[in-house]
Design an enzyme around this catalytic site. Structure first.
Site, PDB file in Angstrom:
ATOM      1  N   SER A  22      35.974  38.434  49.135  1.00 40.98           N
ATOM      2  CA  SER A  22      36.883  38.127  48.041  1.00 40.98           C
ATOM      3  C   SER A  22      36.770  39.187  46.975  1.00 40.98           C
ATOM      4  CB  SER A  22      36.554  36.752  47.438  1.00 40.98           C
ATOM      5  OG  SER A  22      37.490  36.413  46.430  1.00 40.98           O
ATOM      6  N   GLY A  24      39.124  40.892  43.242  1.00 44.07           N
ATOM      7  CA  GLY A  24      39.811  40.448  42.038  1.00 44.07           C
ATOM      8  C   GLY A  24      41.204  39.922  42.283  1.00 44.07           C
ATOM      9  N   THR A  27      41.522  36.742  48.441  1.00 49.07           N
ATOM     10  CA  THR A  27      40.448  36.484  49.395  1.00 49.07           C
ATOM     11  C   THR A  27      40.961  36.793  50.795  1.00 49.07           C
ATOM     12  OG1 THR A  27      39.548  34.749  47.987  1.00 49.07           O
ATOM     13  CG2 THR A  27      38.853  34.746  50.290  1.00 49.07           C
ATOM     14  N   ASP A 136      45.499  54.809  47.136  1.00 48.29           N
ATOM     15  CA  ASP A 136      44.150  54.259  46.913  1.00 48.29           C
ATOM     16  C   ASP A 136      43.272  54.518  48.126  1.00 48.29           C
ATOM     17  OD1 ASP A 136      42.211  53.072  45.358  1.00 48.29           O
ATOM     18  OD2 ASP A 136      42.701  51.036  45.980  1.00 48.29           O
TER      19      ASP A 136
END
Length: 744
Positions: A22, A24, A27, A136
């Protein structure tokens, strides 16, 4: 990891077997299809399910992941971004992440390193071929499966024809693996940004450390933009291929296709990293909290995660819009503060508020110099943070400066002596310097104190006693300005009133500058977000529909005048956006229309004039699209380009009056006086022009500063005959207007 109490038994008809991790944002669970195929299901946290910005972001992630499903990514099996509790299922990839692998066993070498490099480059090639930028790429988003490396988590990716979610003010990513342009201008990030990130990732894989690693995310970001990479421990054959990927100029980097050809020539017998090149800690996990803690799609690696912020739905949205704010040279800021102008008064009296909202006391060059004056140059220390840029406000014999890791400092105008200084304990804010000053009070910004560089906390406006620096009051300030007005100016000083947006982003508020008493709090128009600003001697608010702010397409902004006594907004005048306020004249408010190509800002292509009294709007096309820093003085709009070209435009017609090539790259200004216009750069180089475009004099550089950005606020202020200039490295210097520091 087994399921926990409260975890659902199934999602979208897929029975859950285990919790993989999990973060921010959500999950990740392990589930099975009806045929028994394992899948990883990412479930958005419930507290974000009702937040439209998160839904937009999640829809983009699902769309991007579907477009890039291939041999080196996790294929999307199913998804429902419109569900009450949004989710996405991807193929489950067995294996450790690259971050886990290096943390447990150290750097890669030989055939393993070569396979990783080629596999990741092929993945990027496939991603870019379908028009997606990942944005990212980092060790925790690479899973080392038995079939080869897989790239996961498209949570902040975008299609090249799609707006990003950084326009409202966030810079999102992971600092050790972000490109310079992600930190400078996230709205314009392209495929070569991923190539830069791949270069940093391969250095990390080969040595166990990134090429720009430092003791904090802020320092790392600073080095990404300003410093050469550390490649001493990279095997020579790989270094020759990776080094071009880390060029600061995106156009100088190879494409994924070009890089793949170079990597195929890598020898299998590449050695491991040299001594001192390895380490055991997981750098990516260490920095993960500053990205919002998004979870991966497989392999179970979720980083440390920051945990969801608490509070109302609205406050969650506001906090998550706030960008991670590294301080870079202000000349690098792309969406910083709109160009304003400081006015010189012939009689030495107090000037009206400048177009950028900061009051400046100025006078003509004929006023005597202060007692004991001599030209001076100072560097303002700010503790452990690297120096950046300040902005200054003169009041009487005092000069108040803020920014660059300093909340505020007071110096004597006569000799530059420091009287007091209040340092910032938080991460310095790019482009946000000082609010202003009255006769007895200094208004400044205090950024959130967060050692990890995140901005879940709220920037504060703080009032300091001008004589003693004692704190008088402080108030949280919402982050509305950058996305709406193009300015990093979250607070406005208008006479003796300070205007801010409340932290929840629902009201415009006014406080008494000295005492901090709340004078009024005006709700924003229904379904809208607003940012206050000043132009000339009038107070305005620029508002846009909430849906457009969420979708980052500000096509229908509305200009309201604001009654400074009551806070009442008039009915407003709608304009065609996106627009940026630049100043005011006898005809009313002057704005510039921004020309966009998807998420890319191309420049300003129209002058927009708004007469709020008559509710009249006019549009005048410009002869060219000006990708330059705008400002306004004496009824003329000026554009200062990155190569030193300064152009003057008549806002009534849109026609160019003149253009002058100068030696001041990426200047800000103008600051207007009696027969002179000052423009200056981050290096402290100053040029003085007449309103007709004739060059009066040029100055030499006074600091080590870079150019290249647009929308930096004016660096020059004038007090009597004293001209004060702020430059890079927290440098401030002054000179006598009658004896300027000419070149040579």
């Amino acid at each position: 990891m087994s399921l926990r109490g409260g975890d659902p038994a199934e999602i979208g008809g897929y029975p859950l077997e285990a919790r993989l991790g999990s973060g921010g944002m959500g999950t990740v669970f392990l589930a099975r299809t009806a045929s028994g195929r394992p899948v990883a299901i990412k479930l958005i946290h419930q507290q974000f399910a009702g937040d439209e910005e998160f839904r937009i972001r999640f829809r983009q992630e699902v769309a991007a992941a579907r477009r890039v499903s291939g041999a080196f990514t996790a294929a999307v099996v199913d998804a429902d971004p419109e569900a009450e509790h949004p989710w996405m299922a991807t193929a489950y990839i067995e294996g450790h992440t690259l971050a886990q692998r290096i943390a447990k066993r150290g750097p890669l070498a030989g055939a393993e390193l070569r396979t990783l490099a080629i596999g990741l480059t092929e993945a990027l090639r496939d991603i870019h071929r379908v028009g997606v930028v990942h944005r990212d790429l980092k060790p925790s988003n690479v899973v080392l499966s038995p079939e080869g490396p897989r790239v996961i988590d498209f949570g902040i990716s975008r299609a090249t024809d799609q707006q990003t979610l950084t326009m409202t003010g966030r810079v999102i990513g992971t600092p050790p693996f972000m490109s310079p342009e992600q930190l400078q201008a996230p709205r314009g990030v392209g495929p070569r940004s991923d190539v830069f990130s791949l270069g940093t990732l391969l250095v990390y894989a080969a040595t166990g450390q990134g090429p720009f690693d430092a003791d904090s995310p802020y320092m790392t970001a600073y080095q990404v933009v300003h410093e050469a990479p550390s490649l001493g421990s990279v095997p020579a054959a790989l270094r020759a291929v990776v080094e071009p990927c880390l060029d600061k100029d995106p156009d100088a980097r190879p494409s994924a296709d070009e890089l793949l050809e170079r990597l195929r020539d890598l020898p299998v017998e590449m050695g491991a990293a040299g001594a001192g090149g390895s380490r055991t800690r997981d750098t990516d996990t260490q920095h993960h909290r500053s990205t919002g803690g998004d979870t991966g799609s497989g392999g179970g690696d979720t980083g440390s995660g920051a945990g969801a912020p608490d509070g109302s739905e609205t406050s969650i949205r506001r906090r998550l819009r706030r960008r991670w704010r590294p301080v870079l040279a202000a000349a690098l800021a792309v969406a910083a503060i709109g160009g304003g102008v400081a006015w010189l008064q012939l009689d030495g009296s107090e000037a009206p508020a400048a177009d950028d909202g900061k009051e400046r006391t100025v006078a003509a060059a004929g006023v005597p110099l202060p007692d004991g004056y001599h030209p001076w140059r100072r560097t303002v220390p700010n503790g452990s943070n690297p120096p950046d840029e300040l902005r200054c406000v003169p009041r009487g014999d005092a000069l108040y400066c803020g920014g660059g890791g300093v909340v505020a400092t007071r110096m004597r105008i006569s000799d530059g002596k420091e009287i007091w200084k209040v340092k910032s304990g938080g991460v310095p804010v790019e482009g946000m310097h000082i609010v202003g000053a009255t006769d007895d009070t200094v208004l400044a910004y205090r950024p959130p104190t967060d050692a990890d560089g995140a901005t879940d906390a709220t920037t504060e406006v703080v009032a300091l006693d001008a004589e003693t620096s004692k704190e008088l009051w402080s108030a949280g300030s919402g982050s509305q300005s950058t996305g709406l007005t193009g300015r990093t100016q979250d607070a406005v000083l208008f006479g003796s009133r300070v205007l801010t947006v409340n932290p929840e982003g629902t009201h415009v508020e006014a406080r008494e500058a000295r005492g901090g008493d709340l004078l009024w709090s005006t709700p924003m128009p229904a379904g809208s977000e607003c940012a206050p600003f000043t132009a000339g001697e009038r107070l305005y608010a620029l508002c846009a529909p909430q849906a457009e702010v969420d979708s980052l397409e500000l096509n229908h902004p509305v200009v309201h005048t604001v009654d400074p006594e009551s806070g009442a907004l008039d009915t407003g005048v709608a304009v065609k956006g996106p627009v940026q306020p630049v100043g005011g004249d006898d005809g009313g408010l002057v704005l510039l229309h921004q020309r966009m190509k998807g998420p890319e800002f191309l420049g300003y292509d129209q002058v927009v004039r708004v007469d709020t009294g008559r509710r009249d709007v006019s549009y005048r096309p410009l002869r060219t699209t000006y990708a330059a820093t705008p400002g306004m003085a004496g009824g003329t709009v000026y554009f200062a380009g990155s190569t030193g070209l300064i152009s003057a435009v008549d806002p009534a017609t849109g026609r160019q009056k003149w253009a002058r090539q100068t030696n001041v790259d990426s200047a800000s200004g103008p600051v207007a006086g009696d027969g002179v216009l000052y423009f200056s750069s981050a290096s402290g180089r100053v040029v003085a022009l007449t309103p007709g475009g004739r060059t009066l004099w040029n100055g030499d550089p006074r600091a080590d500063g870079l150019g290249g950005g647009v929308n930096a606020s004016p660096r020059v202020v004038v007090s009597g005959r004293v001209v004060v200039v702020a430059a890079a490295g927290n440098t401030v210097f002054s000179f006598d207007a009658k004896k300027p520091p000419k070149s040579g």
